[in-house]
Write a protein that holds these residues in place. Structure first.
Motif, PDB file in Angstrom:
ATOM      1  N   GLY A 190       0.839  -1.190   0.000  1.00 46.73           N
ATOM      2  CA  GLY A 190       0.000   0.000   0.000  1.00 46.73           C
ATOM      3  C   GLY A 190       0.875   1.242   0.000  1.00 46.73           C
ATOM      4  N   TRP A 191       0.262   2.377   0.317  1.00 47.30           N
ATOM      5  CA  TRP A 191       0.955   3.653   0.143  1.00 47.30           C
ATOM      6  C   TRP A 191       0.653   4.588   1.306  1.00 47.30           C
ATOM      7  CZ3 TRP A 191       4.104   3.020  -3.891  1.00 47.30           C
ATOM      8  CH2 TRP A 191       3.751   2.035  -4.830  1.00 47.30           C
ATOM      9  N   ASP A 192       1.707   5.090   1.909  1.00 40.01           N
ATOM     10  CA  ASP A 192       1.622   6.058   3.011  1.00 40.01           C
ATOM     11  C   ASP A 192       1.505   7.435   2.372  1.00 40.01           C
ATOM     12  OD1 ASP A 192       1.669   7.158   5.505  1.00 40.01           O
ATOM     13  OD2 ASP A 192       3.798   6.789   5.880  1.00 40.01           O
ATOM     14  N   ALA A 193       0.310   7.796   1.921  1.00 46.49           N
ATOM     15  CA  ALA A 193       0.165   8.788   0.855  1.00 46.49           C
ATOM     16  C   ALA A 193      -0.157  10.208   1.289  1.00 46.49           C
ATOM     17  CB  ALA A 193      -0.912   8.308  -0.116  1.00 46.49           C
TER      18      ALA A 193
ATOM     19  N   CYS B  12      -4.488   8.131   1.600  1.00 49.92           N
ATOM     20  CA  CYS B  12      -5.151   9.407   1.292  1.00 49.92           C
ATOM     21  C   CYS B  12      -6.527   9.209   0.680  1.00 49.92           C
ATOM     22  CB  CYS B  12      -4.276  10.250   0.369  1.00 49.92           C
ATOM     23  SG  CYS B  12      -4.108   9.582  -1.305  1.00 49.92           S
ATOM     24  N   GLU B  13      -6.953   7.953   0.495  1.00 47.91           N
ATOM     25  CA  GLU B  13      -8.273   7.700  -0.064  1.00 47.91           C
ATOM     26  C   GLU B  13      -9.312   7.657   1.054  1.00 47.91           C
ATOM     27  OE1 GLU B  13      -8.750   8.140  -2.992  1.00 47.91           O
ATOM     28  OE2 GLU B  13      -7.634   6.864  -4.373  1.00 47.91           O
ATOM     29  N   PRO B  14     -10.521   8.177   0.782  1.00 46.06           N
ATOM     30  CA  PRO B  14     -11.556   8.213   1.832  1.00 46.06           C
ATOM     31  C   PRO B  14     -11.883   6.852   2.434  1.00 46.06           C
ATOM     32  CG  PRO B  14     -12.176   9.646   0.018  1.00 46.06           C
ATOM     33  CD  PRO B  14     -10.954   8.889  -0.437  1.00 46.06           C
ATOM     34  N   ASP B  15     -11.780   5.772   1.628  1.00 49.27           N
ATOM     35  CA  ASP B  15     -12.116   4.457   2.194  1.00 49.27           C
ATOM     36  C   ASP B  15     -11.074   3.975   3.184  1.00 49.27           C
ATOM     37  OD1 ASP B  15     -10.056   3.842   0.478  1.00 49.27           O
ATOM     38  OD2 ASP B  15     -11.095   2.223  -0.569  1.00 49.27           O
ATOM     39  N   TYR B  16      -9.934   4.651   3.254  1.00 51.28           N
ATOM     40  CA  TYR B  16      -8.929   4.363   4.285  1.00 51.28           C
ATOM     41  C   TYR B  16      -9.037   5.370   5.428  1.00 51.28           C
ATOM     42  CZ  TYR B  16      -4.532   3.124   6.554  1.00 51.28           C
ATOM     43  OH  TYR B  16      -3.594   2.722   7.485  1.00 51.28           O
TER      44      TYR B  16
ATOM     45  N   THR C  48      -5.021  18.664  10.581  1.00 48.05           N
ATOM     46  CA  THR C  48      -5.100  17.284  10.110  1.00 48.05           C
ATOM     47  C   THR C  48      -4.135  16.428  10.927  1.00 48.05           C
ATOM     48  OG1 THR C  48      -3.484  17.757   8.375  1.00 48.05           O
ATOM     49  CG2 THR C  48      -5.823  17.890   7.784  1.00 48.05           C
ATOM     50  N   MET C  49      -4.242  15.118  10.765  1.00 46.78           N
ATOM     51  CA  MET C  49      -3.473  14.212  11.623  1.00 46.78           C
ATOM     52  C   MET C  49      -2.075  13.947  11.086  1.00 46.78           C
ATOM     53  SD  MET C  49      -6.115  11.300  12.990  1.00 46.78           S
ATOM     54  CE  MET C  49      -7.725  11.466  12.230  1.00 46.78           C
ATOM     55  N   ASP C  50      -1.160  13.787  12.012  1.00 49.17           N
ATOM     56  CA  ASP C  50       0.197  13.337  11.708  1.00 49.17           C
ATOM     57  C   ASP C  50       0.129  12.058  10.881  1.00 49.17           C
ATOM     58  OD1 ASP C  50       2.871  12.601  11.766  1.00 49.17           O
ATOM     59  OD2 ASP C  50       2.913  12.159  13.905  1.00 49.17           O
ATOM     60  N   THR C  51       0.968  11.932   9.847  1.00 50.66           N
ATOM     61  CA  THR C  51       0.922  10.740   8.997  1.00 50.66           C
ATOM     62  C   THR C  51       1.332   9.470   9.740  1.00 50.66           C
ATOM     63  OG1 THR C  51       3.133  11.276   8.166  1.00 50.66           O
ATOM     64  CG2 THR C  51       1.261  12.002   6.857  1.00 50.66           C
ATOM     65  N   PHE C  52       2.002   9.600  10.880  1.00 52.02           N
ATOM     66  CA  PHE C  52       2.307   8.415  11.678  1.00 52.02           C
ATOM     67  C   PHE C  52       1.029   7.733  12.173  1.00 52.02           C
ATOM     68  CE2 PHE C  52       6.735  10.048  12.468  1.00 52.02           C
ATOM     69  CZ  PHE C  52       7.389   8.934  11.952  1.00 52.02           C
ATOM     70  N   VAL C  53      -0.077   8.486  12.253  1.00 55.71           N
ATOM     71  CA  VAL C  53      -1.343   7.865  12.632  1.00 55.71           C
ATOM     72  C   VAL C  53      -1.774   6.882  11.545  1.00 55.71           C
ATOM     73  CG1 VAL C  53      -3.758   8.270  13.239  1.00 55.71           C
ATOM     74  CG2 VAL C  53      -2.001   9.896  13.977  1.00 55.71           C
ATOM     75  N   ASP C  54      -1.646   7.288  10.278  1.00 55.36           N
ATOM     76  CA  ASP C  54      -2.027   6.415   9.166  1.00 55.36           C
ATOM     77  C   ASP C  54      -1.235   5.111   9.188  1.00 55.36           C
ATOM     78  OD1 ASP C  54      -3.607   8.557   8.212  1.00 55.36           O
ATOM     79  OD2 ASP C  54      -1.880   9.400   7.163  1.00 55.36           O
ATOM     80  N   SER C  55       0.056   5.215   9.485  1.00 55.81           N
ATOM     81  CA  SER C  55       0.925   4.036   9.402  1.00 55.81           C
ATOM     82  C   SER C  55       0.933   3.218  10.686  1.00 55.81           C
ATOM     83  CB  SER C  55       2.359   4.467   9.060  1.00 55.81           C
ATOM     84  OG  SER C  55       2.889   5.341  10.040  1.00 55.81           O
ATOM     85  N   SER C  56       0.166   3.635  11.681  1.00 60.64           N
ATOM     86  CA  SER C  56       0.142   2.900  12.948  1.00 60.64           C
ATOM     87  C   SER C  56      -0.852   1.753  12.954  1.00 60.64           C
ATOM     88  CB  SER C  56      -0.178   3.860  14.107  1.00 60.64           C
ATOM     89  OG  SER C  56       0.876   4.754  14.320  1.00 60.64           O
ATOM     90  N   TRP C  57      -1.653   1.643  11.884  1.00 57.60           N
ATOM     91  CA  TRP C  57      -2.658   0.576  11.887  1.00 57.60           C
ATOM     92  C   TRP C  57      -2.868  -0.074  10.524  1.00 57.60           C
ATOM     93  CZ3 TRP C  57      -7.506   0.497   9.361  1.00 57.60           C
ATOM     94  CH2 TRP C  57      -7.828   1.665   8.653  1.00 57.60           C
ATOM     95  N   TYR C  58      -2.066   0.273   9.517  1.00 57.59           N
ATOM     96  CA  TYR C  58      -2.320  -0.195   8.152  1.00 57.59           C
ATOM     97  C   TYR C  58      -2.222  -1.711   8.018  1.00 57.59           C
ATOM     98  CZ  TYR C  58       2.731  -0.761   7.165  1.00 57.59           C
ATOM     99  OH  TYR C  58       4.044  -1.160   7.159  1.00 57.59           O
TER     100      TYR C  58
END
Length: 870
Positions: free
Chosen positions: A76-79, A126-130, A494-504
Motif C-alpha cells: 500500500g501507500w503512506d500517501a 489518502c483515499e476516503p475508504d482508508y 489534520t493528523m500526523d501521517t504516523f497515525v495512518d501508518s500505525s494501523w495499516y
C-alpha cells in the motif's frame, strides 16, 4: 544454445504470476505466514536504494511459500504528508493528483523488479475508504480518554507554516528549508496519551525476542523511565511552591541554585511586581523564539537569567537563587530543577559561566578529596556522602533511599517516576492529511463527528500558498453541531501521517470492508505480523506508535493481541559516492579531474568525495530502469542482496552489477547445456550416498552442503549474501566436475554419464530451486524448460541429506608464519597427532620448516593448520 535474454523472460513471468494469482492470499487458510514491508511514501520515482526493502520482503515471501505456508505479502501507500502539499504550492499540482501519479510510477517500478504482492489488498492512506477508518480510530481514542486537546509549545517553521518534530529541526532551521529559522509557539494541539502506556511499552520489549536488540534498546531509551523524587521548593516572597523533580536526590545538599523553564506557567506570577519583571518577561519571550531542538542539545550554549528571587531548599532550609535557562524545558519533569553543579555537567558549565557556588556532597571512595573551587568537571560517579548533615558518611546509593524517606515523612517530597516519552502530538497545520473529526460548538464545546457521518472529506477546491488552506475554506469549516444542530466550526488541523501508518497492517486483512476497519476474527488469526521488514530510521517513532495503537485497541476489545510485529528485520541503507564542494553536494557531471585532483567545474575548487545514503539531494541516486533494461531485474536483485550483510549499510558499485550478470549467464549456460538430462529427470532424482565414488560423491556432497548452508542463511537474520555465495560455489563445483570428467574421458558428450546422471541432475535442479526466491525470473524459465508444468513456487524446498554431508576425508589449508604453503588431505576423524604427521610430511611444508625452530602449531579443526617457525 539459447542466449540468456532477461528482457524476454522477465515480463513473461511477471504476467504469469499475476494471471495465476500466485500471490493473492486466502485468509481462511490455516498455515499462515504474514510478511510485511513498511509501505512507501510516494514522493517520486523509486531508485535502487529503495529496492532493497521490497526485494527482501519478496524473497522471504517466496521462500516461505516454498515451505508450504499460505503467505500474505500486501502493499500500500503512506500517501498523506507535507511534501505532496509543498509540491502543490511549487508546481501548481493538486496533492491528490501528484500523489496518485507517483503511486502509479512506484507500482510500475515494483512490478519491474519482480517484487510481487497481493495487489487486491492495496491500500492508499489518502483515499476516503482508508482515512474514514483513521478518523474512526481517533473517535475510539477520544471515547476512551486517549485523545485530548491542550496548549503546548511546539517547533514552528514559518516556511512550512506547520509544526515540526524535534528531529526535523537541524541547527535551529527547518530540515526542508535551510533559510527558515524555527521558532517556538504555543498552540492548542491534539495529543494521543501514549504516556499512559509507557510502562507496558517498556516492559513488553521483553516479549520481542524476534526484534534486533539494537531496536529494543533504542525504544527503551526513548521511553526513558526514570525513578526519582519530586520535592517542594518554596519561593520566599510569595510562598509559592515550585515542584522540582530529580533522579539524584542524594545530591540535594549540593543544590546551590535552581532553574525554571522560561515557559514555566508560574514565572509570570512569581516575578509580578518585582524590579526584574519586565526584564524577566523579555527573556521569556526571547527563549520562546528559540527552537526546542537546540535547547535539548547538551553541547549548545547555556543561556540563563537571574530573576532576583530565591527559593528554600526543603532539606536544609537554605535559600537558593532562582534562574531561568534555555536548557530546562517544561516537557520533562516539572519544568524546574535543583541545580547541583558539583555533580551534574550541565549545571557545572552553567555555574562556571555565571559564577555560582559549586559544593561537593559526594566524594570518590578512593583518591584525593574534591574541591568545588578546583574541579575541572562534575563528579557523577558513586561515592561517600559529605556536607549532607545526618547523611554524611553513607554510600550515596544508600543515602538516596534515606533522603527520599526523610522528605516523604515531612510532606516535602514524594517518589515519582518520570519518562522521557512525551504524549504524541498529532495535530498538523496543513491540508494534505486525514481531517481530525472534531466540531467546536459554542454551546456544546468539543463534539466528535458521529461515526455514521465519517469520513470527514477533504475539500478538493482549496487555495495553496498561504498556510493551511482548510482555515480559509468556509465550505469545510462552517458546519452544524452534531449534538445541538447550531452553527459550529470544524477542526482544521489534520493528523500526523504516523497515525495512518500505525494501523495499516490491520486494514490489509479487510481492505474492502465498508462496515468496519477490519474483521476481528481474521485479524486475530493472522496477527501479529510474522515478519516485518523496514529501515532502521523507523526503529523508534513508527514502531513505538504502532505498538501503542495495538495495545490501546487490545484494551478496547478490538483485537486479541497486544503486539503488532512478532519478528522485525531492519535492513541497512544502500550508499553511493557523492561529490561535495563549497556549493554543497553537486552532480557527478559537474566534477572533473585536473592534475590528479577532483575539482568543481563551476568554481575550480577542490571536491571531496563521501559515501552517502542514496538521495536526490546528494545527486547519487541510481535509477533502476536503465539497469534493468541492460541486465534484467534478476541481476539487480542478486547484486542488491550480495553486496553485503542485509542489516548493514552497503556501497553500490555499478561495476559489481556486471559481475552479477556474468554469474546468471553462467548459471543459464550450464543448466541449458544439460536440459535433455534434466527433462529426463523431470521429477527430483533420488540419489543415495552409498556407492557413490570420486567426482560423483564430491558433487553430491557439495549439493547437500549447499542446501544446508543456504537454508540456514535464509533463516534467522537473512544472510542472503552468504547464501548466494554458497550457490555460486555450487555452480563452480558443477563446472569443475564437468572439466575434470571431460579431461578424464575425453568425450564431452558423456559428461553426464561419467558424473552420474542423477547426481548432476540433482545439483543443477537444486541450485535453480535454491536461487528461485532471489532471482525468480531466470529460475522460473529454467524450471519450465525442465518440463515442470507448475510454477517453481509450487515445489518443495530441498532438504539436506545427513548421509551426504558425512566426509571421509577433509582438506586442510596449511600456513607457515601466516602464508599458505600447502593443502593437505586427511581422514575426517584424524587425531591431532595424525594431522600433524600428515602436515609435516608434505614436501612444501618441509621446505619452509626444515632447519627452523617450530614455536607452535595451531589446528583449527576441519579448516586450517598454522605453523609458527623461527
Amino acid at each position: 544454445m539459447d542466449e540468456y535474454t532477461p528482457s524476454e523472460i522477465e515480463p513473461k513471468w511477471q504476467q504469469t504470476w499475476r494471471d495465476e494469482r500466485l500471490f493473492n492470499t486466502d485468509t481462511s487458510d490455516a498455515d499462515k505466514y504474514y510478511v510485511l514491508v513498511m509501505f512507501p511514501y510516494p514522493s517520486g520515482a523509486l531508485h535502487v536504494g529503495h529496492a532493497k526493502n521490497y526485494i527482501i520482503g519478496d524473497v522471504v515471501a517466496r521462500y516461505k511459500m516454498m515451505h508450504g505456508h499460505t503467505v500474505l505479502n500486501p502493499m500500500g501507500w503512506d500517501a498523506f504528508g507535507l511534501p505532496a502539499e509543498q509540491a502543490a504550492t511549487q508546481k501548481g499540482v493538486h496533492p491528490r493528483e501528484g500523489t496518485l501519479a507517483n503511486i502509479e510510477a512506484g507500482k510500475r517500478q515494483l512490478l519491474t523488479w519482480g517484487t510481487e504482492f497481493d495487489w487486491e489488498r492495496e491500500v492508499t492512506s489518502c483515499e476516503p475508504d482508508y482515512y474514514r477508518w483513521t478518523q474512526w480510530l481517533f473517535r475510539e481514542f477520544y471515547k476512551h480518554g486517549l485523545a485530548y486537546r491542550k496548549k503546548a509549545p511546539v517547533n514552528w517553521c514559518p516556511e512550512c507554516r506547520s509544526v515540526l518534530a524535534n528531529e526535523q529541526v537541524i541547527d535551529g532551521r527547518c530540515w526542508r528549508h535551510a533559510n527558515a529559522v524555527v521558532e517556538t509557539r504555543e498552540l492548542e494541539q491534539w495529543f494521543f496519551a501514549i504516556t499512559k502506556y509507557a510502562d507496558r511499552l517498556l516492559e513488553d520489549l521483553k516479549k520481542l525476542d524476534g526484534w534486533p536488540e539494537r531496536v529494543r534498546a533504542m525504544q527503551a531509551n526513548w521511553i526513558g523511565r526514570s525513578p526519582g523524587v519530586e520535592m517542594d521548593f518554596v519561593e520566599g516572597r510569595t510562598g509559592t511552591v515550585i515542584p522540582c523533580w530529580t533522579t539524584r536526590v542524594d545530591t540535594l545538599f549540593g543544590a546551590t541554585y535552581m532553574v525554571m523553564a522560561p515557559e514555566h506557567p508560574l514565572v509570570p506570577e512569581l516575578v509580578k511586581g518585582t524590579p526584574k519583571e519586565a526584564e524577566t518577561l523579555a527573556f521569556v519571550e526571547r527563549m520562546r523564539k528559540a527552537d526546542l531542538a537546540s535547547r535539548t542539545d547538551e553541547t549548545a550554549e547555556k543561556i540563563g537569567f537571574d530573576t532576583g528571587l530565591k527559593a528554600t531548599n526543603p532539606i536544609n532550609g537554605e535559600p537558593v537563587p532562582i534562574f531561568l535557562a534555555n536548557y530546562v524545558l517544561m516537557g520533562y519533569g516539572t519544568g524546574a530543577i535543583m541545580a547541583v553543579p558539583a555533580h551534574d555537567q550541565r549545571d557545572f558549565e552553567f555555574a562556571k559561566q555565571y559564577g555560582l557556588p559549586i559544593r561537593v556532597v559526594i566524594q570518590p571512595p578512593d583518591g584525593p578529596k574534591l574541591d568545588g573551587a578546583t574541579m575541572a568537571e562534575a563528579y557523577v560517579e558513586d561515592g561517600i556522602m559529605g556536607n549532607s548533615g545526618e547523611f554524611d558518611g553513607l554510600p550515596n546509593r544508600e543515602a538516596w533511599d534515606k533522603m527520599a524517606e526523610w522528605l516523604a515523612e515531612r510532606g516535602t517530597g514524594r517518589r515519582v517516576v518520570q519518562y522521557r516519552l512525551r504524549d504524541w502530538l498529532i495535530s498538523r497545520q496543513r491540508y494534505w492529511g486525514a481531517p481530525i473529526p472534531i466540531v467546536y460548538c459554542d454551546a456544546c464545546g468539543i463534539v466528535p463527528v458521529p461515526e455514521d457521518e465519517l469520513p470527514v472529506l477533504l475539500p478538493q477546491e482549496v487555495t495553496f500558498g498561504g498556510g493551511n488552506p482548510l482555515v480559509e475554506c468556509r465550505e469545510f469549516v462552517e458546519t452544524a453541531c452534531p449534538s445541538c444542530g447550531k452553527p459550529a466550526r470544524r477542526e482544521t488541523d489534520t493528523m500526523d501521517t504516523f497515525v495512518d501508518s500505525s494501523w495499516y497492517y490491520l486494514r490489509y486483512l479487510s481492505p474492502h470492508d465498508g462496515a468496519r476497519a477490519w474483521d476481528p476474527s481474521v485479524a486475530n488469526r493472522w496477527l501479529p505480523v510474522d515478519q516485518y521488514i523496514g529501515g532502521i530510521e523507523h526503529a523508534i517513532l513508527h514502531l513505538l506508535y504502532s505498538r501503542f495503537f495495538t495495545k490501546a485497541l487490545y484494551d478496547m476489545g478490538h483485537v486479541g493481541f497486544d503486539e503488532p510485529f512478532a519478528r522485525l528485520f531492519t535492513q541497512g541503507m544502500v550508499c553511493k559516492q557523492s561529490y561535495h564542494s563549497t556549493r554543497g553536494f553537486i552532480p557527478p557531471d559537474e566534477v572533473e579531474e585536473r592534475d590528479g585532483k577532483l575539482v568543481d567545474k563551476t568554481t575550480g575548487l577542490l571536491v571531496e568525495t563521501t559515501l552517502e545514503k542514496m538521495s536526490k539531494s546528494k545527486f547519487n541516486v541510481v535509477p533502476p530502469d536503465a539497469l534493468i533494461a541492460r541486465y534484467g531485474a534478476d541481476t539487480i536483485r542478486l547484486y542488491t542482496l550480495f553486496i553485503g550483510p542485509p542489516e548493514k549499510d552497503s556501497e553500490w558499485n555499478d561495476a559489481g552489477v556486471e559481475g552479477g550478470f556474468r554469474f546468471l549467464k553462467r548459471l543459464w549456460t550450464v543448466v541449458v547445456r544439460h536440459m535433455d538430462l534434466l527433462k529426463k529427470f523431470n521429477q527430483a532424482p533420488t540419489v543415495a550416498s552409498d556407492g557413490l565414488e570420486g567426482a560423483a560423491r564430491e558433487l553430491h556432497r557439495a549439493t547437500h552442503e549447499t542446501i544446508e548452508k543456504f537454508t540456514r542463511d535464509m533463516e534467522g537474520d537473512f544472510h542472503f549474501n552468504t547464501a548466494i555465495a554458497a550457490s555460486m560455489e555450487l555452480v563452480n563445483e558443477i563446472y569443475r566436475h564437468e572439466a575434470a570428467l571431460r579431461q578424464a574421458q575425453g568425450r564431452p558428450s558423456e559428461t553426464a554419464q561419467g558424473a552420474g546422471e542423477a547426481v548432476l541432475a540433482e545439483a543443477l535442479r537444486t541450485v535453480v530451486v535454491l536461487l528461485s526466491p532471489i532471482v525468480p525470473h531466470i529460475c522460473e524459465e529454467l524450471w519450465s524448460r525442465m518440463g515442470n508444468a507448475e510454477s517453481i513456487l509450487r515445489t518443495s524446498w530441498p532438504v539436506a541429506d545427513p548421509a551426504a554431508l558425512v566426509r571421509e576425508t577433509i582438506e586442510l589449508v596449511v600456513q607457515v608464519n601466516g602464508k599458505v604453503r600447502a593443502r593437505v588431505t586427511v581422514a575426517a576423524d584424524a587425531s591431532e597427532e595424525a594431522v600433524k604427521a600428515a602436515v609435516f610430511a608434505d614436501e612444501n611444508v618441509k621446505r619452509h620448516t626444515d632447519g627452523k625452530q617450530v614455536l607452535k602449531t595451531v589446528i583449527v579443526p576441519g579448516r586450517l593448520v598454522n605453523i609458527v617457525v623461527k
